[in-house]
Design a protein around this motif. Structure first.
Motif, PDB file in Angstrom:
ATOM      1  N   ALA A 173       0.830  -1.222   0.061  1.00 55.80           N
ATOM      2  CA  ALA A 173      -0.154  -0.130   0.093  1.00 55.80           C
ATOM      3  C   ALA A 173       0.788   1.350  -0.001  1.00 55.80           C
ATOM      4  CB  ALA A 173      -0.975   0.016   1.381  1.00 55.80           C
ATOM      5  N   GLU A 174       1.812   1.218   0.920  1.00 56.82           N
ATOM      6  CA  GLU A 174       2.789   2.725   1.070  1.00 56.82           C
ATOM      7  C   GLU A 174       3.681   2.851  -0.125  1.00 56.82           C
ATOM      8  OE1 GLU A 174       4.990  -0.946   2.569  1.00 56.82           O
ATOM      9  OE2 GLU A 174       2.895  -0.120   2.744  1.00 56.82           O
ATOM     10  N   GLU A 175       3.612   1.804  -1.251  1.00 58.73           N
ATOM     11  CA  GLU A 175       4.323   2.065  -2.535  1.00 58.73           C
ATOM     12  C   GLU A 175       3.484   2.194  -3.642  1.00 58.73           C
ATOM     13  OE1 GLU A 175       6.557  -1.761  -2.992  1.00 58.73           O
ATOM     14  OE2 GLU A 175       8.184  -1.066  -1.491  1.00 58.73           O
ATOM     15  N   THR A 176       2.219   2.574  -3.370  1.00 51.97           N
ATOM     16  CA  THR A 176       1.248   2.632  -4.379  1.00 51.97           C
ATOM     17  C   THR A 176       0.492   4.076  -4.002  1.00 51.97           C
ATOM     18  OG1 THR A 176       1.011   0.183  -4.103  1.00 51.97           O
ATOM     19  CG2 THR A 176      -0.949   1.574  -5.230  1.00 51.97           C
ATOM     20  N   ALA A 177       0.149   4.700  -5.330  1.00 52.99           N
ATOM     21  CA  ALA A 177      -0.573   5.802  -5.143  1.00 52.99           C
ATOM     22  C   ALA A 177      -2.009   5.403  -5.991  1.00 52.99           C
ATOM     23  CB  ALA A 177       0.181   7.096  -6.041  1.00 52.99           C
ATOM     24  N   PHE A 178      -2.917   6.109  -5.491  1.00 54.32           N
ATOM     25  CA  PHE A 178      -4.235   5.900  -6.496  1.00 54.32           C
ATOM     26  C   PHE A 178      -4.919   7.436  -6.570  1.00 54.32           C
ATOM     27  CE2 PHE A 178      -8.974   5.459  -5.343  1.00 54.32           C
ATOM     28  CZ  PHE A 178      -9.249   4.932  -6.392  1.00 54.32           C
ATOM     29  N   PHE A 179      -5.284   7.629  -8.043  1.00 48.34           N
ATOM     30  CA  PHE A 179      -5.907   8.568  -8.339  1.00 48.34           C
ATOM     31  C   PHE A 179      -7.307   8.462  -8.569  1.00 48.34           C
ATOM     32  CE2 PHE A 179      -1.302   8.600  -9.459  1.00 48.34           C
ATOM     33  CZ  PHE A 179      -0.887   9.807  -9.030  1.00 48.34           C
ATOM     34  N   ASP A 180      -8.178   9.327  -7.798  1.00 50.23           N
ATOM     35  CA  ASP A 180      -9.586   9.306  -8.179  1.00 50.23           C
ATOM     36  C   ASP A 180     -10.301  10.636  -7.915  1.00 50.23           C
ATOM     37  OD1 ASP A 180     -12.512   8.694  -7.636  1.00 50.23           O
ATOM     38  OD2 ASP A 180     -11.716   6.715  -7.647  1.00 50.23           O
ATOM     39  N   ASP A 181     -11.468  10.951  -8.368  1.00 45.75           N
ATOM     40  CA  ASP A 181     -12.244  12.204  -8.453  1.00 45.75           C
ATOM     41  C   ASP A 181     -13.232  12.204  -7.286  1.00 45.75           C
ATOM     42  OD1 ASP A 181     -15.193  11.781 -10.169  1.00 45.75           O
ATOM     43  OD2 ASP A 181     -13.581  10.231 -10.277  1.00 45.75           O
ATOM     44  N   ASN A 182     -13.298  11.032  -6.872  1.00 47.17           N
ATOM     45  CA  ASN A 182     -14.320  10.978  -5.639  1.00 47.17           C
ATOM     46  C   ASN A 182     -13.656  10.891  -4.232  1.00 47.17           C
ATOM     47  OD1 ASN A 182     -16.046   9.367  -3.684  1.00 47.17           O
ATOM     48  ND2 ASN A 182     -17.561   9.636  -5.305  1.00 47.17           N
ATOM     49  N   ALA A 183     -14.275  11.587  -3.225  1.00 42.29           N
ATOM     50  CA  ALA A 183     -13.658  12.018  -2.156  1.00 42.29           C
ATOM     51  C   ALA A 183     -13.718  10.686  -1.263  1.00 42.29           C
ATOM     52  CB  ALA A 183     -14.141  13.206  -1.398  1.00 42.29           C
ATOM     53  N   LEU A 184     -14.965  10.061  -1.207  1.00 43.14           N
ATOM     54  CA  LEU A 184     -15.104   8.884  -0.520  1.00 43.14           C
ATOM     55  C   LEU A 184     -14.122   7.669  -0.872  1.00 43.14           C
ATOM     56  CD1 LEU A 184     -18.872   8.890  -0.214  1.00 43.14           C
ATOM     57  CD2 LEU A 184     -17.452   9.326   1.659  1.00 43.14           C
ATOM     58  N   ASN A 185     -14.133   7.641  -2.108  1.00 42.99           N
ATOM     59  CA  ASN A 185     -13.078   6.705  -2.864  1.00 42.99           C
ATOM     60  C   ASN A 185     -11.563   6.959  -2.196  1.00 42.99           C
ATOM     61  OD1 ASN A 185     -15.297   5.580  -4.332  1.00 42.99           O
ATOM     62  ND2 ASN A 185     -14.739   6.417  -6.038  1.00 42.99           N
ATOM     63  N   ILE A 186     -11.194   8.196  -2.322  1.00 39.27           N
ATOM     64  CA  ILE A 186      -9.694   8.602  -1.635  1.00 39.27           C
ATOM     65  C   ILE A 186      -9.848   8.231  -0.610  1.00 39.27           C
ATOM     66  CG2 ILE A 186      -8.578  10.471  -1.322  1.00 39.27           C
ATOM     67  CD1 ILE A 186      -8.261   9.678  -4.392  1.00 39.27           C
ATOM     68  N   GLN A 187     -10.649   8.482   0.461  1.00 35.14           N
ATOM     69  CA  GLN A 187     -10.513   8.425   1.969  1.00 35.14           C
ATOM     70  C   GLN A 187     -10.337   6.953   2.175  1.00 35.14           C
ATOM     71  OE1 GLN A 187     -13.911   9.842   4.013  1.00 35.14           O
ATOM     72  NE2 GLN A 187     -13.394   8.990   5.739  1.00 35.14           N
ATOM     73  N   ALA A 188     -11.331   5.975   1.347  1.00 35.71           N
ATOM     74  CA  ALA A 188     -11.260   4.623   1.729  1.00 35.71           C
ATOM     75  C   ALA A 188      -9.719   3.934   1.260  1.00 35.71           C
ATOM     76  CB  ALA A 188     -12.204   3.925   1.099  1.00 35.71           C
ATOM     77  N   ALA A 189      -9.077   4.472   0.224  1.00 37.20           N
ATOM     78  CA  ALA A 189      -8.026   3.737  -0.083  1.00 37.20           C
ATOM     79  C   ALA A 189      -6.867   4.311   0.982  1.00 37.20           C
ATOM     80  CB  ALA A 189      -7.652   4.551  -1.418  1.00 37.20           C
ATOM     81  N   ALA A 190      -7.104   5.823   1.348  1.00 35.75           N
ATOM     82  CA  ALA A 190      -6.099   6.243   2.281  1.00 35.75           C
ATOM     83  C   ALA A 190      -5.888   5.553   3.668  1.00 35.75           C
ATOM     84  CB  ALA A 190      -6.156   7.703   2.568  1.00 35.75           C
ATOM     85  N   GLU A 191      -7.217   5.187   3.983  1.00 34.82           N
ATOM     86  CA  GLU A 191      -7.413   4.526   5.308  1.00 34.82           C
ATOM     87  C   GLU A 191      -6.720   3.095   5.089  1.00 34.82           C
ATOM     88  OE1 GLU A 191     -11.723   4.372   6.029  1.00 34.82           O
ATOM     89  OE2 GLU A 191     -11.480   6.318   6.719  1.00 34.82           O
ATOM     90  N   LEU A 192      -6.341   2.570   4.111  1.00 32.50           N
ATOM     91  CA  LEU A 192      -5.394   1.200   3.972  1.00 32.50           C
ATOM     92  C   LEU A 192      -3.961   1.382   3.741  1.00 32.50           C
ATOM     93  CD1 LEU A 192      -7.902  -0.923   1.650  1.00 32.50           C
ATOM     94  CD2 LEU A 192      -7.300  -1.271   3.901  1.00 32.50           C
ATOM     95  N   GLY A 193      -3.830   2.899   3.888  1.00 33.01           N
ATOM     96  CA  GLY A 193      -2.150   3.158   3.911  1.00 33.01           C
ATOM     97  C   GLY A 193      -1.719   3.597   2.176  1.00 33.01           C
ATOM     98  N   ILE A 194      -2.786   3.550   1.279  1.00 33.27           N
ATOM     99  CA  ILE A 194      -2.384   3.975  -0.122  1.00 33.27           C
ATOM    100  C   ILE A 194      -2.251   5.227  -0.195  1.00 33.27           C
ATOM    101  CG2 ILE A 194      -3.312   3.744  -2.169  1.00 33.27           C
ATOM    102  CD1 ILE A 194      -5.046   1.422  -1.654  1.00 33.27           C
ATOM    103  N   GLN A 195      -1.241   5.716  -0.959  1.00 33.60           N
ATOM    104  CA  GLN A 195      -0.994   7.249  -1.063  1.00 33.60           C
ATOM    105  C   GLN A 195      -2.148   7.711  -2.102  1.00 33.60           C
ATOM    106  OE1 GLN A 195       2.910   8.540  -1.750  1.00 33.60           O
ATOM    107  NE2 GLN A 195       3.856   6.655  -1.417  1.00 33.60           N
ATOM    108  N   ALA A 196      -3.113   8.369  -1.480  1.00 34.34           N
ATOM    109  CA  ALA A 196      -4.499   8.626  -2.209  1.00 34.34           C
ATOM    110  C   ALA A 196      -4.297  10.006  -2.780  1.00 34.34           C
ATOM    111  CB  ALA A 196      -5.692   8.300  -1.489  1.00 34.34           C
ATOM    112  N   VAL A 197      -4.766  10.233  -4.020  1.00 42.51           N
ATOM    113  CA  VAL A 197      -4.753  11.690  -4.449  1.00 42.51           C
ATOM    114  C   VAL A 197      -6.054  12.060  -5.034  1.00 42.51           C
ATOM    115  CG1 VAL A 197      -3.548  13.291  -6.263  1.00 42.51           C
ATOM    116  CG2 VAL A 197      -2.275  11.509  -5.021  1.00 42.51           C
ATOM    117  N   HIS A 198      -6.615  13.113  -4.559  1.00 43.76           N
ATOM    118  CA  HIS A 198      -8.073  13.511  -5.090  1.00 43.76           C
ATOM    119  C   HIS A 198      -7.728  14.461  -6.274  1.00 43.76           C
ATOM    120  CE1 HIS A 198     -12.180  15.268  -3.779  1.00 43.76           C
ATOM    121  NE2 HIS A 198     -12.237  14.437  -4.812  1.00 43.76           N
ATOM    122  N   VAL A 199      -8.309  13.924  -7.270  1.00 49.41           N
ATOM    123  CA  VAL A 199      -8.135  14.672  -8.635  1.00 49.41           C
ATOM    124  C   VAL A 199      -9.371  15.690  -8.774  1.00 49.41           C
ATOM    125  CG1 VAL A 199      -8.274  14.597 -11.086  1.00 49.41           C
ATOM    126  CG2 VAL A 199      -6.955  12.793  -9.679  1.00 49.41           C
TER     127      VAL A 199
END
Length: 212
Positions: A173-199
């Motif tokens: 998770a910590e080596e992974t970035a996730f790009f999404d336009d939806n705030a809830l999707n970003i929050q859920a990914a971040a809670e797993l330790g993914i580097q989540a970026v809100h587009v």
């Protein structure tokens, strides 16, 4: 923008599809179905929400034929050909900016690339047809692996879908970035330790990828 990313550990990029790679108009399908059915758009939208067709279809609980049958039944028109329904459904997808595709292709030599989308088979077939017509690779060719909600029978922002991607692709998770336009999707990914970026507009994915 990219300040949330720890590039010293970054090895994997996961992209959402709609409004990240492809601009979308979420209101267009209902508008078009309303015109076809000669009904007010508000009525069509209310029926749609009431019968929860979208989540059933996008999690693979019903297939393409069942989805179309639901649309015909809901809007009381048995005469609509499959193509009529598919065309109206695909109006959600706007023109694909080629520069976004080219940037993703550039990143392939530096990162493992994945796609994670809440979507339907009708949309994916259409996107791949458009991509091929543009002389571009299909989604399955562009990314190492694609994860579609209807295939895995899970939807964002369910934590299970992110864990599924990490497990299947063998990602930390910590080596992974996730790009999404939806705030809830970003929050859920971040809670797993993914580097989540809100587009978020007016910026596009190209802005967020400038220094990646």
């Amino acid at each position: 923008m990219d300040s949330t990313l720890d590039k010293t550990t970054l090895k994997n990029l996961i992209f959402d599809l709609g409004d990240v790679i492809i601009p979308i108009d979420l209101t267009a399908p209902m508008r078009n179905f309303a015109m076809l059915a000669n009904l007010p758009e508000t009525e069509v939208l209310a029926l749609w929400k009431q019968h929860n067709i979208l989540s059933q279809y996008e999690t693979g609980l019903i297939d393409d034929d069942a989805f179309r049958a639901h649309v015909r039944q809901l809007l009381k028109n048995d005469s609509w050909a499959d193509e009529v329904i598919d065309t109206a459904w695909n109006t959600v997808l706007l023109d694909i900016p080629v520069e976004r595709l080219e940037r993703i292709k550039e990143l392939k030599s530096h990162y493992r690339l994945f796609l994670l989308s809440n979507t339907s088979a009708i949309h994916i077939r259409y996107v791949n047809k458009v991509l091929t017509g543009m002389g571009q690779p299909t989604l399955e060719e562009l990314f190492e692996k694609v994860f579609y909600s209807y295939d895995v029978q899970l939807m964002k922002p369910s934590p299970e879908i992110y864990q599924h991607v990490l497990d299947k692709a063998g990602l930390a998770a910590e080596e992974t970035a996730f790009f999404d336009d939806n705030a809830l999707n970003i929050q859920a990914a971040a809670e797993l330790g993914i580097q989540a970026v809100h587009v978020q507009p007016p910026l596009t994915i190209l802005d967020y990828l400038k220094n990646v």
